[in-house]
Design an enzyme around this catalytic site. Structure first.
Site, mmCIF file in Angstrom:
data_model
loop_
_atom_site.group_PDB
_atom_site.id
_atom_site.type_symbol
_atom_site.label_atom_id
_atom_site.label_comp_id
_atom_site.label_asym_id
_atom_site.label_seq_id
_atom_site.Cartn_x
_atom_site.Cartn_y
_atom_site.Cartn_z
ATOM 1 N N HIS A 226 0.834 -1.198 0.000
ATOM 2 C CA HIS A 226 0.000 0.000 0.000
ATOM 3 C C HIS A 226 0.875 1.257 0.000
ATOM 4 O O HIS A 226 2.094 1.187 0.205
ATOM 5 C CB HIS A 226 -0.941 0.016 1.212
ATOM 6 C CG HIS A 226 -0.213 0.066 2.534
ATOM 7 N ND1 HIS A 226 0.345 -1.041 3.135
ATOM 8 C CD2 HIS A 226 0.060 1.114 3.359
ATOM 9 C CE1 HIS A 226 0.909 -0.699 4.274
ATOM 10 N NE2 HIS A 226 0.764 0.603 4.432
ATOM 11 N N ASP A 228 0.952 5.021 1.826
ATOM 12 C CA ASP A 228 0.366 5.713 2.973
ATOM 13 C C ASP A 228 -0.391 6.981 2.579
ATOM 14 O O ASP A 228 -1.447 7.284 3.130
ATOM 15 C CB ASP A 228 1.461 6.063 3.985
ATOM 16 C CG ASP A 228 1.974 4.832 4.722
ATOM 17 O OD1 ASP A 228 1.309 3.777 4.648
ATOM 18 O OD2 ASP A 228 3.039 4.920 5.370
ATOM 19 N N HIS A 284 4.971 -0.016 -0.171
ATOM 20 C CA HIS A 284 5.597 -0.945 0.767
ATOM 21 C C HIS A 284 4.604 -1.958 1.322
ATOM 22 O O HIS A 284 3.396 -1.839 1.139
ATOM 23 C CB HIS A 284 6.239 -0.178 1.930
ATOM 24 C CG HIS A 284 5.248 0.627 2.726
ATOM 25 N ND1 HIS A 284 4.880 1.921 2.373
ATOM 26 C CD2 HIS A 284 4.537 0.338 3.843
ATOM 27 C CE1 HIS A 284 3.991 2.381 3.240
ATOM 28 N NE2 HIS A 284 3.765 1.438 4.145
ATOM 29 N N ARG A 294 5.979 -9.584 16.923
ATOM 30 C CA ARG A 294 6.650 -8.381 16.411
ATOM 31 C C ARG A 294 5.951 -7.151 16.977
ATOM 32 O O ARG A 294 4.737 -6.976 16.812
ATOM 33 C CB ARG A 294 6.571 -8.373 14.887
ATOM 34 C CG ARG A 294 7.146 -7.145 14.174
ATOM 35 C CD ARG A 294 6.746 -7.243 12.701
ATOM 36 N NE ARG A 294 7.377 -6.306 11.816
ATOM 37 C CZ ARG A 294 6.905 -5.095 11.518
ATOM 38 N NH1 ARG A 294 5.776 -4.665 12.099
ATOM 39 N NH2 ARG A 294 7.525 -4.318 10.658
#
Length: 315
Positions: A226, A228, A284, A294
């Site tokens: 996507h 941002d 990204h 994570r």
């Protein structure tokens, strides 16, 4: 012209000459079959070996589309910056002189936030997310809006838990959050040659906790590529502060800048800050997490004061 030889008389069927010829005929049929069986065994063994290799590669978070590691987890980077041409995404938004991206790129630094600071701020995420958590693999905690993943939905933790929040967080937690946010803001301003005072924190800015649990809703599908600026509109500069270590705390989960034939990946390291301009020049995604957990914080900035948000306060 050379004289031609007469052919040998044909032996009657069933005589000794015919019997002597049969074994050689059988060998000529058996040989290709034996060769075929041998190659079949080799092919099956090769396929099994390839399959095991792919499983191992996947368990380590591998992705065959990645061709270059921008930042290894074992490196301690004072700063690494790559400038890239700006996309046209910013042209459809109001521009702010001295702030809106004219210089675009991506950077990584391990010198902005210490590993001890990362450990301390991770404890804030752990405390907040202990109140809920997604049924899927991705949980969100937003101290600004109060948004918290609970099951398949979000709640406002300030309203939902009320006074209990006072026993979960402290003023020191919120002060640490503000201090680290300001450090990231100054680093971005320096990297892109703009004034830090012209940057405004914007939403959503949030903690994320990702594990290998299967997605339950669209909010759990964090791995899609996507942009941002397209997704959120207000974003001009995006940053991620990593709070756990790739391959020590989790497998998979690397950050990938998508480029045709030359993807760049960032391997998370506690205290590492990855930052970039938010347009299509920095398409990204995040790899799926295969094991472990994570933790990270997404901190976004805008040049438009109308889209700015205040730091969270402990009340």
């Amino acid at each position: 012209m050379a004289p031609q030889r007469r052919g040998a008389p044909k032996a009657p069927e069933g005589n000794r000459a015919a019997d002597r010829r049969r074994p050689s005929s059988t060998k000529s049929v058996r040989a290709p079959r034996d060769v075929w069986k041998k190659w079949l065994r080799v092919a099956v063994l090769g396929a099994c070996t390839t399959f095991v290799a792919l499983l191992l590669w996947g368990s380590l978070g591998g992705d065959d589309s990645i061709t270059e590691v921008l930042a290894h987890r074992s490196e301690v980077l004072p700063g690494r910056f790559i400038e890239v041409p700006c996309s046209e995404d910013y042209d459809s938004h109001r521009r702010f002189e001295g702030c809106s991206p004219r210089k675009c790129g991506r950077g990584v630094s391990d010198a902005i936030i210490t590993r001890d600071e990362a450990r301390r701020i991770r404890s804030i995420a752990e405390k907040g997310l202990s109140l809920g958590g997604s049924d899927g693999g991705a949980s969100i905690l937003d101290l600004h809006s109060g948004a918290l993943s609970v099951g398949k939905h979000f709640v406002n933790l300030y309203r939902y838990f009320g006074d209990k929040i006072q026993t979960i967080f402290s003023e020191e937690d919120f002060q640490l959050y503000r201090d680290l946010r300001q450090k990231v803001q100054l680093a971005i301003a320096q990297a892109f040659g703009i004034s830090a005072s012209l940057l405004h924190l914007t939403k959503p800015t949030f903690f994320s906790r990702i594990n290998s649990t299967a997605a339950r809703t669209a909010h759990d599908e964090y791995w899609h590529a996507h942009v941002d600026k397209v997704t959120y509109g207000s974003f001009d500069y995006t940053s991620l502060l990593y709070l756990s270590d790739y391959l020590d705390d989790f497998g998979g989960g690397r950050f990938v800048f998508m480029e045709e034939g030359a993807n760049k990946t960032v391997e998370p390291r506690a205290g590492r800050v990855s930052f970039f301009t938010s347009g299509s020049e920095n398409l990204h995604r995040v790899e799926k997490v295969h094991w472990g957990t994570r933790y990270a914080i997404t901190i976004a900035f805008t040049c438009d004061p109308d889209h700015g948000i205040a730091d969270p306060t402990f009340t």
